[in-house]
Scaffold this motif. Structure first.
Motif, PDB file in Angstrom:
ATOM      1  N   ARG A  65      -7.419   6.527  -7.875  1.00 27.02           N
ATOM      2  CA  ARG A  65      -6.964   7.836  -7.374  1.00 27.02           C
ATOM      3  C   ARG A  65      -5.684   8.275  -8.086  1.00 27.02           C
ATOM      4  O   ARG A  65      -5.546   9.418  -8.505  1.00 27.02           O
ATOM      5  CB  ARG A  65      -6.733   7.806  -5.861  1.00 27.02           C
TER       6      ARG A  65
ATOM      7  N   ASP B 134     -18.138  -0.228  -6.333  1.00 25.82           N
ATOM      8  CA  ASP B 134     -17.893  -1.473  -5.596  1.00 25.82           C
ATOM      9  C   ASP B 134     -18.032  -2.740  -6.433  1.00 25.82           C
ATOM     10  O   ASP B 134     -17.530  -3.788  -6.048  1.00 25.82           O
ATOM     11  CB  ASP B 134     -18.781  -1.550  -4.353  1.00 25.82           C
TER      12      ASP B 134
ATOM     13  N   PHE C  71     -11.288  -3.762  -3.224  1.00 20.76           N
ATOM     14  CA  PHE C  71     -11.875  -2.452  -3.504  1.00 20.76           C
ATOM     15  C   PHE C  71     -10.877  -1.344  -3.173  1.00 20.76           C
ATOM     16  O   PHE C  71     -10.705  -0.386  -3.937  1.00 20.76           O
ATOM     17  CB  PHE C  71     -13.169  -2.271  -2.702  1.00 20.76           C
ATOM     18  N   GLN C  72     -10.186  -1.472  -2.032  1.00 18.78           N
ATOM     19  CA  GLN C  72      -9.210  -0.456  -1.620  1.00 18.78           C
ATOM     20  C   GLN C  72      -8.044  -0.363  -2.605  1.00 18.78           C
ATOM     21  O   GLN C  72      -7.555   0.733  -2.893  1.00 18.78           O
ATOM     22  CB  GLN C  72      -8.702  -0.737  -0.199  1.00 18.78           C
ATOM     23  N   ARG C  73      -7.615  -1.483  -3.140  1.00 24.21           N
ATOM     24  CA  ARG C  73      -6.522  -1.487  -4.114  1.00 24.21           C
ATOM     25  C   ARG C  73      -6.956  -0.820  -5.423  1.00 24.21           C
ATOM     26  O   ARG C  73      -6.226   0.001  -5.977  1.00 24.21           O
ATOM     27  CB  ARG C  73      -6.054  -2.918  -4.383  1.00 24.21           C
TER      28      ARG C  73
ATOM     29  N   ALA D 251      -9.377   1.275  -5.792  1.00 21.86           N
ATOM     30  CA  ALA D 251      -9.592   2.696  -5.490  1.00 21.86           C
ATOM     31  C   ALA D 251      -8.261   3.450  -5.462  1.00 21.86           C
ATOM     32  O   ALA D 251      -8.186   4.594  -5.932  1.00 21.86           O
ATOM     33  CB  ALA D 251     -10.330   2.853  -4.162  1.00 21.86           C
ATOM     34  N   ALA D 252      -7.209   2.828  -4.947  1.00 23.57           N
ATOM     35  CA  ALA D 252      -5.894   3.474  -4.920  1.00 23.57           C
ATOM     36  C   ALA D 252      -5.374   3.697  -6.343  1.00 23.57           C
ATOM     37  O   ALA D 252      -4.829   4.767  -6.656  1.00 23.57           O
ATOM     38  CB  ALA D 252      -4.903   2.632  -4.112  1.00 23.57           C
TER      39      ALA D 252
ATOM     40  N   ASP E  31     -13.403  -5.954   0.474  1.00 25.58           N
ATOM     41  CA  ASP E  31     -12.904  -4.632   0.853  1.00 25.58           C
ATOM     42  C   ASP E  31     -11.437  -4.427   0.486  1.00 25.58           C
ATOM     43  O   ASP E  31     -11.066  -3.372  -0.027  1.00 25.58           O
ATOM     44  CB  ASP E  31     -13.113  -4.387   2.353  1.00 25.58           C
ATOM     45  N   TYR E  32     -10.585  -5.425   0.722  1.00 23.11           N
ATOM     46  CA  TYR E  32      -9.160  -5.253   0.411  1.00 23.11           C
ATOM     47  C   TYR E  32      -8.952  -4.996  -1.079  1.00 23.11           C
ATOM     48  O   TYR E  32      -8.112  -4.180  -1.471  1.00 23.11           O
ATOM     49  CB  TYR E  32      -8.325  -6.455   0.881  1.00 23.11           C
TER      50      TYR E  32
ATOM     51  N   PRO F 152       0.800  -1.227   0.000  1.00 24.87           N
ATOM     52  CA  PRO F 152       0.000   0.000   0.000  1.00 24.87           C
ATOM     53  C   PRO F 152       0.835   1.281   0.000  1.00 24.87           C
ATOM     54  O   PRO F 152       0.325   2.348  -0.311  1.00 24.87           O
ATOM     55  CB  PRO F 152      -0.838  -0.115   1.272  1.00 24.87           C
TER      56      PRO F 152
END
Length: 186
Positions: free
Chosen positions: A163, A112, A155-157, A159-160, A152-153, A22
């Protein structure tokens, strides 16, 4: 004597996903796949066949999946995957057998359950844009046979990456309709 049917595979099949860091910088756009035009990709016109552009974009997606942590175990153990539901390809220039390719991938949008991605294929030596591919991918729970939110893990990747890519301009070919352009009648 029974032989199993031959199925299409990607060059990365069987390659485990990379560990996600991350804190690592995320390239904008990502450049994860750099093949050469294979002899079997060349058609009777002497250049890469139109179907092979999609094949190479699919291989680029596979490289991206491994980048964000998806490999065969995600599919086989968790019974989840991304399915492509829409693709739009712009063929811009020809490319011949043996020539190097450099592919980039940009995440244009996501939520999502979906990812809107954009591939650009460049000549690996002279940098000319050869083709683009725009795709909508849906995250699927294969056991249920329908779209499902990403864990969730994951989705966070995604999303990163989104961004990091949000600073890039929208590619000129993105979102273009398919139509015959006509001059207005006078």
């Amino acid at each position: 004597m029974s032989t199993s049917p031959r199925r299409l595979s990607t060059p990365l099949e069987g390659t485990p996903a990379k560990a996600w860091d991350p804190q690592a910088p995320i390239a904008a756009p990502l450049c994860l796949h750099q093949p050469r035009v294979l002899p079997e990709w060349v058609d009777y016109n002497g250049h890469m066949s139109e179907s092979c552009f999609l094949l190479v974009f699919g291989d680029n997606s596979d490289a991206y999946f491994r980048y964000i942590g998806i490999d065969e175990s995600y599919r086989d153990v968790q019974h989840k995957s991304f399915y492509t539901v829409q693709t739009h390809i712009h063929n811009i220039r020809e490319v011949a057998q043996g020539e190097p390719l450099r592919l980039t991938l940009q995440v244009l949008d996501m939520d999502d359950k979906r990812m809107h991605i954009f591939h650009a294929m460049f000549h690996g030596s002279n940098g000319q844009l050869l083709a683009t591919g725009e795709q909508m991918l849906v995250h699927v729970d294969m056991a249920q046979g329908r779209a499902a939110p990403m864990p969730d893990y994951l989705f966070q990747r995604v999303a990163a990456v989104h961004r990091a890519h949000s600073v890039l301009p929208l590619p000129a070919q993105a979102g273009q309709p398919l139509a015959i352009r006509r001059k207005p009648s006078t």
